[in-house]
Design an enzyme around this catalytic site. Structure first.
Site, PDB file in Angstrom:
ATOM      1  N   TRP A  60       0.832  -1.213   0.000  1.00  0.00           N
ATOM      2  CA  TRP A  60       0.000   0.000   0.000  1.00  0.00           C
ATOM      3  C   TRP A  60       0.862   1.257   0.000  1.00  0.00           C
ATOM      4  CZ3 TRP A  60      -5.032   1.952   0.376  1.00  0.00           C
ATOM      5  CH2 TRP A  60      -5.153   3.240   0.924  1.00  0.00           C
ATOM      6  N   ASN A  62       0.294   5.694   0.450  1.00  0.00           N
ATOM      7  CA  ASN A  62      -0.524   6.914   0.421  1.00  0.00           C
ATOM      8  C   ASN A  62       0.355   8.147   0.320  1.00  0.00           C
ATOM      9  OD1 ASN A  62      -0.795   5.785   3.368  1.00  0.00           O
ATOM     10  ND2 ASN A  62      -1.420   7.878   3.719  1.00  0.00           N
ATOM     11  N   ASP A  63       0.233   9.126   1.182  1.00  0.00           N
ATOM     12  CA  ASP A  63       0.850  10.443   0.955  1.00  0.00           C
ATOM     13  C   ASP A  63       2.316  10.417   0.493  1.00  0.00           C
ATOM     14  OD1 ASP A  63      -1.396  10.687   2.515  1.00  0.00           O
ATOM     15  OD2 ASP A  63      -0.392  11.676   4.173  1.00  0.00           O
ATOM     16  N   GLN A  79       4.108   7.307   2.394  1.00  0.00           N
ATOM     17  CA  GLN A  79       3.435   6.493   3.396  1.00  0.00           C
ATOM     18  C   GLN A  79       3.248   5.102   2.801  1.00  0.00           C
ATOM     19  OE1 GLN A  79       1.764   7.632   6.799  1.00  0.00           O
ATOM     20  NE2 GLN A  79       3.841   8.245   6.318  1.00  0.00           N
ATOM     21  N   ARG A 186      -0.584  16.572  13.268  1.00  0.00           N
ATOM     22  CA  ARG A 186       0.349  15.856  12.398  1.00  0.00           C
ATOM     23  C   ARG A 186       0.790  16.579  11.125  1.00  0.00           C
ATOM     24  NH1 ARG A 186      -4.563  13.305  12.315  1.00  0.00           N
ATOM     25  NH2 ARG A 186      -5.680  13.270  10.327  1.00  0.00           N
ATOM     26  N   ASP A 187       1.745  15.901  10.460  1.00  0.00           N
ATOM     27  CA  ASP A 187       2.236  16.200   9.116  1.00  0.00           C
ATOM     28  C   ASP A 187       3.054  17.495   9.050  1.00  0.00           C
ATOM     29  OD1 ASP A 187       0.643  13.980   8.613  1.00  0.00           O
ATOM     30  OD2 ASP A 187      -1.053  15.175   7.933  1.00  0.00           O
ATOM     31  N   TRP A 320     -10.258   5.105  -1.683  1.00  0.00           N
ATOM     32  CA  TRP A 320     -10.800   4.385  -0.534  1.00  0.00           C
ATOM     33  C   TRP A 320     -12.087   3.721  -0.987  1.00  0.00           C
ATOM     34  CZ3 TRP A 320      -7.807   3.803   3.523  1.00  0.00           C
ATOM     35  CH2 TRP A 320      -6.939   4.817   3.935  1.00  0.00           C
TER      36      TRP A 320
HETATM   37  C1  FRU Z   1      -3.356  11.827   5.044  1.00  0.00           C
HETATM   38  C2  FRU Z   1      -2.920  11.148   6.332  1.00  0.00           C
HETATM   39  C3  FRU Z   1      -1.967  12.017   7.099  1.00  0.00           C
HETATM   40  C4  FRU Z   1      -1.229  11.022   7.933  1.00  0.00           C
HETATM   41  C5  FRU Z   1      -1.112   9.868   6.995  1.00  0.00           C
HETATM   42  C6  FRU Z   1      -1.128   8.523   7.643  1.00  0.00           C
HETATM   43  O1  FRU Z   1      -3.648  10.935   4.027  1.00  0.00           O
HETATM   44  O2  FRU Z   1      -4.061  10.845   7.099  1.00  0.00           O
HETATM   45  O3  FRU Z   1      -2.586  13.027   7.819  1.00  0.00           O
HETATM   46  O4  FRU Z   1       0.001  11.483   8.360  1.00  0.00           O
HETATM   47  O5  FRU Z   1      -2.188   9.967   6.097  1.00  0.00           O
HETATM   48  O6  FRU Z   1      -0.877   7.502   6.727  1.00  0.00           O
END
Ligand code: FRU
Length: 495
Positions: A60, A62-63, A79, A186-187, A320
């Site tokens: 998987w 993501n970001d 991610q 976060r982030d 999603w």
């Molecule tokens: C956005 C998010 C971020 C977090 C990450 C976790 O897609 O929710 O805020 O850091 O993904 O995977």
């Protein structure tokens, strides 16, 4: 006990508690998550494998995280679940590229530790050796991320081997502690602010309530500054209804003028504001705009330390829920990134707006180009002769005299004359004619379509799976349609 013995016991006690405290702080990255060796048996040849967009070999994604350029390489961390095609075990995956087209995936760069996961963040080149970890002439790369264990805090790690491996700063403890707003603040985005000679961090810390008083509806982004990357001071708070997750903040010239720059703040869903930043506080007219009209762009970030004057961003194309094409087709990976686009501010009759445009490097993938000029299309569908392409970068410029459809390998992109809109699936792009013309550019890969209207004034990033056995492009119109030009570039795979 004799006095001497009491003294000795005391010293031993103090020593052991000091050691325990030390051990408490020292975290070890969980090597069980270093699964990269097991990725070597897959290639990039599966039916739904994006051919000019980044996807992880397995697992998987993501970001995008820690996007930074250093010494000839663009780094794209992301991610990543190193163990599954579903979200979980968040780890920073890693890929490098010299041109943002050809990516080489490398072992995962930052692994979970201490019972927490590694959430999104940023990476910078420590050009002044502010952290004091530089070895020889190779600059240190410093990554900032959210340590995801309630309540979250912001941690850092550094690399002295050009971003391949990272050592936790302060044993993985906080460089920015929990601020007391949201358990999962976060982030962090960090960058060097030249004018004030400081490192700046922006951090999303609070989501506004959907219902409530105007005050309660405000979310919060906190700005910090630092000299050494470890001690961060609160500089200001930016309170807005729209802010949520993965903030990015970049300075961009207006109309290409380096003496007239503005700052752009955007969040994960790509709402943005434009304004001024004095090193501590961001001030704007409070007008909010939308940076993408598609269904799938999320959590975009821009490269720190770009080698040229460009600011380039990449977003996660999020899927999603039901109908995920990758899961349905049992791909070894899940999710992909958007195509890299430049970000520019341009003055329009409505004011200054963001424009995005695919990076020119894409031209290195062109294998065949077809050009058509001054076409008049009558009511029937017109198949564009000679075009047989799987991967496409197509541009069309037309006079908005009638509604029409572009059928690109079975996917329908429509222009609606009355509403002056381009429509693809659930995405609508408002495209008033400029000097009597409308321009549209379409990038088509195995699982995505990206639309750029009027030179990047409006962009839509969408998942889409073209028809398998259809390699044609045709146009059909309601009435007489005048097309000034069409160019269709067939792309080769970047793998
Ligand atoms: C956005 C998010 C971020 C977090 C990450 C976790 O897609 O929710 O805020 O850091 O993904 O995977």
């Amino acid at each position: 006990m004799k006095r001497k013995n009491v003294f000795l016991v005391l010293i031993l006690f103090m020593l052991s508690t000091a050691l325990m405290a030390q051990n408490d702080k020292v975290n070890v990255q969980n090597q069980e998550m270093q699964t990269f060796d097991s990725y070597k048996d897959v290639g990039y040849d599966q039916v739904l494998r994006p051919q000019f967009h980044f996807s992880s070999l397995k697992g998987w994604l993501n970001d995008p995280n820690g996007m930074v350029w250093y010494d000839g390489e663009y780094h794209l961390y992301f991610q990543h679940n190193p163990k599954d095609v579903k979200w979980g075990n968040m780890t920073w995956g890693h890929a490098v590229s010299t041109d943002m087209l050809h990516w080489k995936q490398l072992p995962h760069a930052i692994l979970p530790y201490g019972g927490g996961a590694i959430f999104s963040g940023t990476a910078v080149v420590d050009h002044n050796n502010s952290l004091g970890e530089q070895i020889g002439d190779t600059k240190t790369l410093v990554a900032f991320f959210s340590f995801a264990k309630n309540p979250f805090y912001q941690a850092a790690a550094y690399s002295t081997d050009k971003g391949r491996t990272y050592t936790l700063v302060n044993g993985g403890g906080p460089v920015v502690p929990y601020q007391g707003f949201d358990m999962s603040e976060r982030d962090p985005k960090v960058f060097w602010h030249e004018a004030s000679q400081k490192w700046v961090m922006i951090l999303w810390v609070l989501k506004g309530k959907e219902e409530g008083t105007p005050e309660e509806k405000l979310g919060k982004v906190r700005f910090f500054t630092s000299d050494n990357m470890v001690d961060w001071e609160v500089a200001s708070d930016f309170n807005r209804e729209w802010v949520y997750e993965c903030m990015d903040f970049v300075e961009l010239p207006v109309d290409g003028d380096k003496n007239n720059k503005k700052w752009l703040l955007y969040d994960a869903s790509f709402d943005y504001e434009i304004g001024d930043f004095d090193g501590k506080t961001f001030t704007t007219d409070k007008k909010v705009y939308k940076g993408d009209a598609g269904t799938n762009l999320y959590a975009a970030q821009s490269f720190n330390n770009s080698p040229d004057d460009r600011t380039v961003m990449i977003g996660w194309m999020s899927f999603w829920g039901d109908g995920n094409p990758f899961l349905k087709a049992k791909m070894p990976f899940n999710q992909q990134m958007s195509f890299p686009t430049t970000m520019e501010l341009k003055t329009t009759p409505e004011g200054i707006r963001l424009y995005r445009w695919p990076v020119d490097e894409i031209e290195n993938l062109y294998v065949k180009s077809h050009k058509f000029k001054n076409l008049t299309i009558k009511k029937a569908a017109k198949k564009l002769a000679r075009v047989k392409a799987e991967l496409i970068d197509m541009s069309i410029e037309f006079e908005p005299s009638s509604s029409f459809d572009v059928n690109i390998r079975g996917l329908m992109v429509s222009y609606k004359k009355n509403s002056e809109e381009i429509v693809y699936g659930k995405s609508t792009l408002k495209v008033p004619a400029v000097d009597g013309k409308v321009k549209l550019r379409i990038l088509l890969d195995r699982a995505s379509i990206e639309l750029f209207a009027n030179e990047g004034a409006v962009v839509a990033t969408c998942y889409a799976v073209p028809e398998d056995n259809n390699d044609s492009v045709s146009i059909s119109s309601d009435g007489d349609l005048k097309i000034n030009s069409i160019s269709i570039n067939e792309l080769k795979s970047s793998w």
